[in-house]
Design a protein around this motif. Structure first.
Motif, PDB file in Angstrom:
ATOM      1  N   HIS A   7       0.832  -1.209   0.000  1.00 12.01           N
ATOM      2  CA  HIS A   7       0.000   0.000   0.000  1.00 12.01           C
ATOM      3  C   HIS A   7       0.866   1.258   0.000  1.00 12.01           C
ATOM      4  CE1 HIS A   7      -3.302  -2.696   1.790  1.00 12.01           C
ATOM      5  NE2 HIS A   7      -3.528  -2.518   0.504  1.00 12.01           N
ATOM      6  N   GLY A  64       0.142   5.069   2.605  1.00  9.68           N
ATOM      7  CA  GLY A  64      -0.596   3.929   2.036  1.00  9.68           C
ATOM      8  C   GLY A  64      -2.104   4.051   2.135  1.00  9.68           C
ATOM      9  N   VAL A  84      -4.975   1.426   0.590  1.00 12.05           N
ATOM     10  CA  VAL A  84      -5.645   0.522   1.538  1.00 12.05           C
ATOM     11  C   VAL A  84      -7.165   0.653   1.402  1.00 12.05           C
ATOM     12  CG1 VAL A  84      -5.762   1.904   3.677  1.00 12.05           C
ATOM     13  CG2 VAL A  84      -5.443  -0.513   3.829  1.00 12.05           C
TER      14      VAL A  84
END
Ligand code: IMP
Length: 506
Positions: free
Chosen positions: A154, A177, A181
């Motif tokens: 991510h 990230g 995600v």
């Protein structure tokens, strides 16, 4: 073989109608002190309160949450992730939390990370270890078993996707990230906290996800090669360490509400960064408005009685995108230097700064359903001869009072400013003395500015913050009779609104 059913038989335990995994905290035993009275609105001693940012994040929510946490039994995070940076100052100690809820340093307050939060387990454990090292316990922490986990790919994809988007589309993310995600959550590629506690599920999911993420990463020009076994072992280890905190937190919060407890829902980021209502695509990837507290925790809207919107006395943001009231030096330097921390908490980038924007605040009041307004950093404006506030936008001679969806239109808007007399600069201890005395002790010009904002937003002013500490907060609810919505129109006679001199960006 279906997930969750291993060779040794089903690892699930059914208890009191709840399906819980072996080893997860049993909410009905450990949180017994939260259970008591039957659900009745009238019997609830304290309300469910949501605190949200009304601008681009960094409004000082952590501090307002900390003040409100004193009268709360639970503090619950419901969105965002480690992209947030909530600063809380207690006595001489300063804490900067990314994932931990801001009530964590109050041992009697139960702190919950709800299912709507993107949990980076390495970051969370780092924060837990750091608190313990400073002598603070974390036995008052619960983490939702349904929260999604930030995986190594991510963060890599966050960087790669930003590059692929290029100028004009990139948001200038925190590289935590967060976008990827939430993409995986919606695309059903996600790994959740509950999966970290179950070796079989974790391995099975990783076997399916890992090769796909390798391909996606390479397609974006990535060169990272994650070892599947290394990721599996690392995240299993995270699961082992986090196990003691994991619970079905919807049950925890629901039972607390049933028991008449006071629950504070702590929003991360701000309304203008909301994936639905913000400056798309220049915002974040989770919903940041008050309604997100229901989905991000697993409670119904009836659990929310109060919505506190936090606004900084000026505007700031990190990251890309149009910003109509943005200013340059010398005012920008004044905001940054006096603000004392106008640098991104996560990225340390200098924040872009500008005057307060009432088009934004009225919009935030509407989409959040604000019941209370908190204005922070009023001391930062001190020492300026004139303070400006945008009350509308001019778009090619058309006045816009509502926040536009189209980012090109927003970039073409010029703020219509109202000018206010500035107020004198005071030493920090004088601001603290004023905070102790109440709103009427503020410099008269600051009072006029704040009352005008309150009238424009149409939401009663509940808090004014004049410094970093808990003691630097004026709680107007203490002094006032029950709040009623203020008049929409400004009462003082302002100087004629002056249109900005900045040329429009066509
Ligand atoms: P992301 O959330 O890391 O994907 O970043 C998206 C945008 O939101 C970027 O412009 C960030 O600078 C901004 N952002 C994310 N979290 C925060 C925050 O807590 N405060 C201020 N800006 C944030």
């Amino acid at each position: 073989m279906p997930w969750g059913v291993g060779p040794g038989g089903p690892p699930f335990i059914l208890s009191n109608g709840l399906s819980v995994l072996s080893g997860i905290r049993r909410v009905d035993a450990a949180d017994e002190h939260l259970l008591s009275a039957p659900l009745s609105r009238a019997s609830r001693t304290m309300p469910g309160t949501v605190v949200v940012g009304t601008q681009f994040g960094d409004e000082g929510k952590g501090k307002i949450v900390d003040v409100l946490a004193e009268a709360s039994d639970l503090v619950v995070r419901f969105n965002g992730g480690a992209n947030a940076g909530h600063t809380v100052q207690v006595g001489g100690e300063q804490f900067a939390f990314r994932l931990l809820p801001s009530g964590i340093i109050r041992p009697k307050v139960l702190n919950v990370i709800g299912n709507g939060v993107a949990v980076d387990p390495g970051q969370l454990l780092e924060e837990i270890d750091a608190l313990r090292a400073r002598g603070h316990g974390v036995q008052n922490l619960r983490v939702s078993d349904r929260a999604h986990i930030v995986m190594p790919w991510h963060k890599t994809l966050d960087e790669l996707e930003e590059k692929a988007k290029g100028a004009g589309m990139a948001a200038g993310t925190t590289k935590r990230g967060i976008g990827p995600v939430f993409e995986d959550k919606v695309g059903r590629w996600g790994i959740r906290v509950t999966d970290l506690l179950d070796d079989i599920v974790l391995r099975k999911k990783l076997d399916a996800i890992y090769p796909v993420k390798q391909k996606v990463s390479r397609a974006f020009g990535g060169t990272d090669t994650f070892s599947l076994d290394a990721v599996y072992n690392r995240y299993r280890g995270y699961g082992d360490r986090l196990r003691e905190f994991v619970a079905d937190t919807s049950v925890v919060v629901h039972d607390a509400i049933r028991g008449g407890k006071s629950v504070l829902f702590e929003g991360a980021q701000g309304t203008l960064l909301c994936v639905d209502h913000g400056v798309y695509p220049y915002g974040t990837s989770s919903a940041c408005v008050a309604g997100a507290a229901t989905v991000g925790v697993g409670i119904g809207p009836s659990a929310i009685d109060r919505v506190v919107g936090v606004a900084k006395a000026f505007t700031s943001r990190v990251g890309e995108g149009p910003f109509p009231t943005e200013v340059d030096d010398p005012v920008a330097s004044h905001f940054r230097e006096r603000g004392g921390g106008e640098y991104g908490t996560v990225t340390r980038r200098p924040r872009r700064v500008g005057w307060i924007d009432l088009v934004m605040l009225r919009y935030a009041a509407r989409v959040n359903g604000l019941t209370d307004l908190a204005v922070t950093k009023i001391d930062v404006l001190a020492g300026l001869e004139t303070v400006q506030a945008a009350e509308a936008y001019d778009h090619f001679d058309t006045e816009l009072r509502h926040f536009p969806a189209n980012m090109r239109v927003l970039a073409e808007c010029s703020p219509e400013y109202r000018d206010f007399d500035g107020w004198e600069d005071l030493p920090a201890k004088e601001w603290r003395r004023i905070a102790g005395k109440g709103f009427d002790a503020l410099p008269k010009a600051a009072q006029a500015y704040l009352r005008w904002i309150e009238g424009e937003v149409g939401v009663p002013l509940a808090f004014v913050s004049v410094g970093r500490g808990r003691e630097d907060t004026i709680d107007l609810r203490k002094a006032a009779a029950p709040a009623k919505a203020p008049e929409r129109k400004a009462t003082e006679s302002p100087r004629k609104p002056a249109k900005t001199k900045a040329s429009r960006r066509r």
